[in-house]
Design a protein around this motif. Structure first.
Motif, PDB file in Angstrom:
ATOM      1  N   PRO A 148       0.791  -1.235   0.000  1.00  0.00           N
ATOM      2  CA  PRO A 148       0.000   0.000   0.000  1.00  0.00           C
ATOM      3  C   PRO A 148       0.821   1.283   0.000  1.00  0.00           C
ATOM      4  N   ASN A 149       2.113   1.211   0.357  1.00  0.00           N
ATOM      5  CA  ASN A 149       2.953   2.402   0.390  1.00  0.00           C
ATOM      6  C   ASN A 149       3.851   2.529  -0.839  1.00  0.00           C
ATOM      7  N   HIS A 150       3.521   1.801  -1.899  1.00  0.00           N
ATOM      8  CA  HIS A 150       4.344   1.851  -3.103  1.00  0.00           C
ATOM      9  C   HIS A 150       3.991   3.109  -3.899  1.00  0.00           C
ATOM     10  N   ILE A 151       4.844   4.110  -3.775  1.00  0.00           N
ATOM     11  CA  ILE A 151       4.559   5.426  -4.344  1.00  0.00           C
ATOM     12  C   ILE A 151       4.419   5.376  -5.863  1.00  0.00           C
ATOM     13  N   GLU A 152       5.257   4.574  -6.521  1.00  0.00           N
ATOM     14  CA  GLU A 152       5.182   4.505  -7.985  1.00  0.00           C
ATOM     15  C   GLU A 152       3.809   4.015  -8.450  1.00  0.00           C
ATOM     16  N   SER A 153       3.243   3.050  -7.718  1.00  0.00           N
ATOM     17  CA  SER A 153       1.924   2.537  -8.110  1.00  0.00           C
ATOM     18  C   SER A 153       0.820   3.536  -7.816  1.00  0.00           C
ATOM     19  N   LEU A 154       0.969   4.306  -6.749  1.00  0.00           N
ATOM     20  CA  LEU A 154       0.011   5.384  -6.484  1.00  0.00           C
ATOM     21  C   LEU A 154       0.058   6.409  -7.612  1.00  0.00           C
ATOM     22  N   SER A 155       1.266   6.693  -8.092  1.00  0.00           N
ATOM     23  CA  SER A 155       1.422   7.628  -9.208  1.00  0.00           C
ATOM     24  C   SER A 155       0.836   7.049 -10.494  1.00  0.00           C
ATOM     25  N   ASN A 156       1.089   5.761 -10.731  1.00  0.00           N
ATOM     26  CA  ASN A 156       0.535   5.117 -11.929  1.00  0.00           C
ATOM     27  C   ASN A 156      -0.995   5.146 -11.913  1.00  0.00           C
ATOM     28  N   LEU A 157      -1.550   4.859 -10.754  1.00  0.00           N
ATOM     29  CA  LEU A 157      -3.012   4.879 -10.608  1.00  0.00           C
ATOM     30  C   LEU A 157      -3.543   6.276 -10.921  1.00  0.00           C
ATOM     31  N   SER A 158      -2.834   7.277 -10.419  1.00  0.00           N
ATOM     32  CA  SER A 158      -3.228   8.661 -10.652  1.00  0.00           C
ATOM     33  C   SER A 158      -3.246   8.993 -12.145  1.00  0.00           C
TER      34      SER A 158
END
Length: 297
Positions: A213-223
């Protein structure tokens, strides 16, 4: 007991020797594109050690390389790579002759079947899984490409990222290596320029975040998958989560600023471009200052 142990050691060393010999022999024939001797080597290898992990990867490589067919084609659009331009009587471009890559589906299936056998026997072999994903991306079959990535993400939780690679060598920094490699696949989907594949990117990002849940790259990809479709609030939301994880990540801050700019919220965009200018590298600082100057106009 010592005698039995010694005998077992001799057998294991002998089998390892066979594997390495066949492996180097196969590689030699690959370099010369000698498919006849490649297959002869694989068959001898299979008779000696049918469950050797490297045998499965070699069979996979054999079938996938054999499936690749390069043909010349006449097109109206300029193909990638080198091409010959055809001119009409007015010296205008009339078409192009260039090479196109096609894949024989029968050979592709044989290769995928072999690597599936290998993965079943050696589920921690990440090179096998990545090899399969690579092949699916080349064909391309984005549905199966995505499904295989999702399956691998789920397994990464089961094996705690205790991955191995060629010759069953342990992959150091397994979690970091695995997650960074997933980012390459996301970029591959993005670079197709096909908006339909944004849902594939979203599915992969959500699956990563399910376990990390803290994987910043995936949060960015989702965005990105939301910002590109004009769903700005949904796009900004995962970036704000990423900011809480690392408040000084200037890439995240810059993306938040861009999200607010696209949404039309100049005040918030200004705020986050200022943060980007504060924490960014020289290039990011310069870009943020340009954006701030535009917002002030």
């Amino acid at each position: 007991m010592k005698k039995i142990f010694g005998t077992l050691m001799v057998i294991l060393i002998s089998q390892l020797g066979f594997s390495q010999n066949y492996q180097s022999e196969f590689q030699k024939f690959c370099e010369t594109n000698d498919t006849i001797n490649q297959l002869k080597t694989l068959k001898k290898w299979q008779s000696e050690n049918p469950k050797d992990a490297e045998l499965f990867t070699s069979y996979f490589n054999y079938h996938f390389m054999k499936s690749r067919q390069e043909v010349l084609a006449l097109t109206t659009d300029q193909p990638n790579g080198e091409s010959l331009v055809l001119k009409d009587s007015l010296n205008q471009n009339a078409g192009f002759i260039g090479s196109q890559i096609h894949y024989n589906q029968t050979e592709v299936k044989k290769g995928l079947d072999k690597i599936d056998e290998g993965i079943k026997l050696y589920p921690n072999r990440l090179d096998m899984r990545f090899g399969k994903i690579y092949a699916l991306g080349q064909i391309p079959d984005w549905t199966k490409f995505t499904a295989e990535i999702l399956k691998t993400i789920e397994f990464s939780d089961k094996n705690n990222n205790e991955w191995t690679w060629t010759n069953n060598v342990k992959q150091e920094n397994g979690k970091e290596f695995f997650l960074s490699s997933l980012q390459d696949y996301q970029v591959q989907l993005y670079n197709t320029g096909d908006d339909e594949l944004l849902k594939n990117m979203r599915e992969i990002a959500n699956k990563v975040l399910e376990f990390y849940p803290n994987h910043i790259e995936s949060l960015s990809n989702l965005s990105i998958t939301y910002l590109l479709t004009g769903e700005y609030d949904k796009g900004i939301e995962p970036l704000l989560k990423a900011e809480k994880i690392n408040p000084k990540d200037y890439i995240v801050l810059g993306n938040i600023a861009q999200g607010y700019k696209l949404k039309g919220d100049k005040k918030k965009a200004f705020e986050y471009y200022e943060k980007t200018a504060e924490y960014g590298d020289e290039r990011a600082k310069e870009y943020a200052k340009q954006q701030i100057a535009e917002l002030k106009q």
